[in-house]
Design an enzyme around this catalytic site. Sequence first.
Site, short mmCIF file in Angstrom:
data_model
loop_
_atom_site.label_atom_id
_atom_site.label_comp_id
_atom_site.label_asym_id
_atom_site.label_seq_id
_atom_site.Cartn_x
_atom_site.Cartn_y
_atom_site.Cartn_z
N CYS A 2 42.76 38.74 37.51
CA CYS A 2 43.97 38.01 37.84
C CYS A 2 44.85 38.82 38.78
O CYS A 2 44.49 39.90 39.23
CB CYS A 2 44.75 37.74 36.54
SG CYS A 2 43.75 36.96 35.26
N LEU A 51 42.36 34.00 37.15
CA LEU A 51 40.96 33.68 37.42
C LEU A 51 40.28 33.60 36.07
O LEU A 51 40.17 34.60 35.36
CB LEU A 51 40.31 34.77 38.28
CG LEU A 51 38.81 34.62 38.56
CD1 LEU A 51 38.54 33.37 39.39
CD2 LEU A 51 38.26 35.85 39.28
N LEU A 263 24.83 42.27 42.81
CA LEU A 263 24.69 42.64 44.21
C LEU A 263 23.49 43.57 44.32
O LEU A 263 23.36 44.52 43.55
CB LEU A 263 25.95 43.33 44.72
CG LEU A 263 27.27 42.61 44.44
CD1 LEU A 263 28.41 43.28 45.21
CD2 LEU A 263 27.20 41.13 44.80
N VAL A 294 23.56 41.57 51.73
CA VAL A 294 24.28 41.32 52.99
C VAL A 294 23.62 42.08 54.14
O VAL A 294 23.13 43.20 53.96
CB VAL A 294 25.77 41.72 52.88
CG1 VAL A 294 25.92 43.21 52.62
CG2 VAL A 294 26.55 41.31 54.12
#
Length: 614
Positions: A2, A51, A263, A294
């Site tokens: 948050c 969130l 990731l 990525v």
Amino acid sequence: MCGITGFIQWSGDLTQDSQLLVKMTESLAHRGPDGSGTWISNPCAFGHRRLSVIDPENGAQPMIIHQEEEVYAIVYNGELYNAAELKDELVRRGHRFNTKCDTEVLLVSYIEWGPECLERLNGIFAFAIWDSVREQVFLARDRVGVKPLFYSYIDGTLVFGSEPKALLQHPKVEPVVGAEGLAEVFIIGPARTPGHGVYKDISELRPGMAMIFNREGLRKYTYWKLESKPHEDDADQTASFLRELLRDTVERQLVSDVPVCSLLSGGLDSSALSSLAVDYYKRTGQGQVHTYSVDYVDNNKHFKSHSFQPGADAPWIKRMHEELGTYHHWIEFDTPELVEALDVSTQKRDLPGMADVDASLLLFCREIKKGATVAISGEAADEIFGGYPWFHREEMLNSGTFPWSVAPDMRAGLLSAEIRDWIKPLEYLGDRYSDAVAEVPKLDGETGQQAKMRIMSYLNITRFMPTLLDRKDRMSMGVGLEVRVPYTDHRLIDYVWNIPWSIKTTGDREKGILRKALEGVLPDDVLYRKKSPYPKTHNPNYLAAVKAQVLSILDDPSSPLLPLIDTARIREMASSPDASSNLPWFGQLMSGPQLFAYLAQVHFWLKEYNVSIR
């Protein structure tokens, strides 16, 4: 995860400032796209953006608990990984719970144990609690600084927030930067001095610290720090303990009521976390793990190996996601996207940052957010286990400065003569390095190489690691994605800190003890692969684009950047045929393209934030 903010003042009617509180809270909307809340009760004003990760239906904040005449209120950003154990103990002590969220567990822990509750928490957090009994606000930040917390204390008013942008909404906090702030931007960077907010009126609560604000004033104190003590386990025992501790850490951090992904770069650190996640999902029947990587358009054509990035990641990513059977997402960006994201990433940090590394991470997180709300990432393993090349090079161990700042004369040479005379960059850098070395907790009888490696480890854990954690928090929360970092579990850091260098480099390899601990978890070829960091673009179009951007800035007489830099020197560098992607113009971590991108970020920041230099 948050965004939190608020202010406390002991005089006046804060209800008249409700719109100010809303404005401060909404400046953090990107951190919490799922909900918003404010609470004002003199002398306290709290704001929160949410969130939703655990108990989406019942975890709204600010959360208030009334006990007869007592009032407790909390705004909290973070995650408790031992919330279940804490809740069980609190129930045994007579407390009752109305939600499944860890916010209530944290607040009730404070009600039960007061500020000493911090010693019981395993997690990442920044929070503020109003306590009507003690008539005080209690603020704290997690042990290693995964979650940010900034504050200003001006004219008896305490203003706080997850990011400087929230504080800058308050009329008492101005975007003023002085000599120290400029030294942080131009000479200390990319690593910021702990506690330094760069803006004159803004400080950062350091990791492992808490703060109490009452009518008597403001008091800060340290509740956790690294402690040096003898390591009793041999290499086999150490590896076994690390394996089980890392497994426990990952499994705790996979708990969520929303999708979690991993990731995956194909390197040791991320491959280990992904493997442990897959194993846990199989054992608990949770289905297929999604992994993300990525890269950049045409990077395979332009990649050139060097000591910090010895090989391309793509073949190893393919190797691991096929080995683990994950659902893999290949994310790729082109130069125009990367250049455009430089300004946006600066807004997310409220400061110039790590140039294309920030920009690409922001774009990466934006794409991940389309399919997940929580991710796990391999940050911090290199700082904790000694993975970077600078741990293994005598010239960097003996440089007498931070290993990421080994070209200070070159850095200082980018500044105008007036600014150099004012901020004294080399003197400032030397003082900050001396401060850091003086903090290192020594171990009796440890001398020579052992003591040198302890200093290097301390610099990395307390200076460089927070930079990467700050980057990961801002870029991920900038798009409403929560990223968890298992290697920062304080139990792991406490243990590894005291492992002798000879055991850390078991097998005569960087991070040798971690590799040994992961035997059987990863295939041998991945296990013993040479380290490769977060990828950078090697496309010459990127260099051309950021160089053109900087030259355009230099041609703009109104640019606030020009009085700060040696424009002739920058033009000379831009026209040099050596301004290539592997030339370390700005120390070991900033190549030619990154330097130009960084200067463009500084220009944007000064202009966008209307920064006053004085």
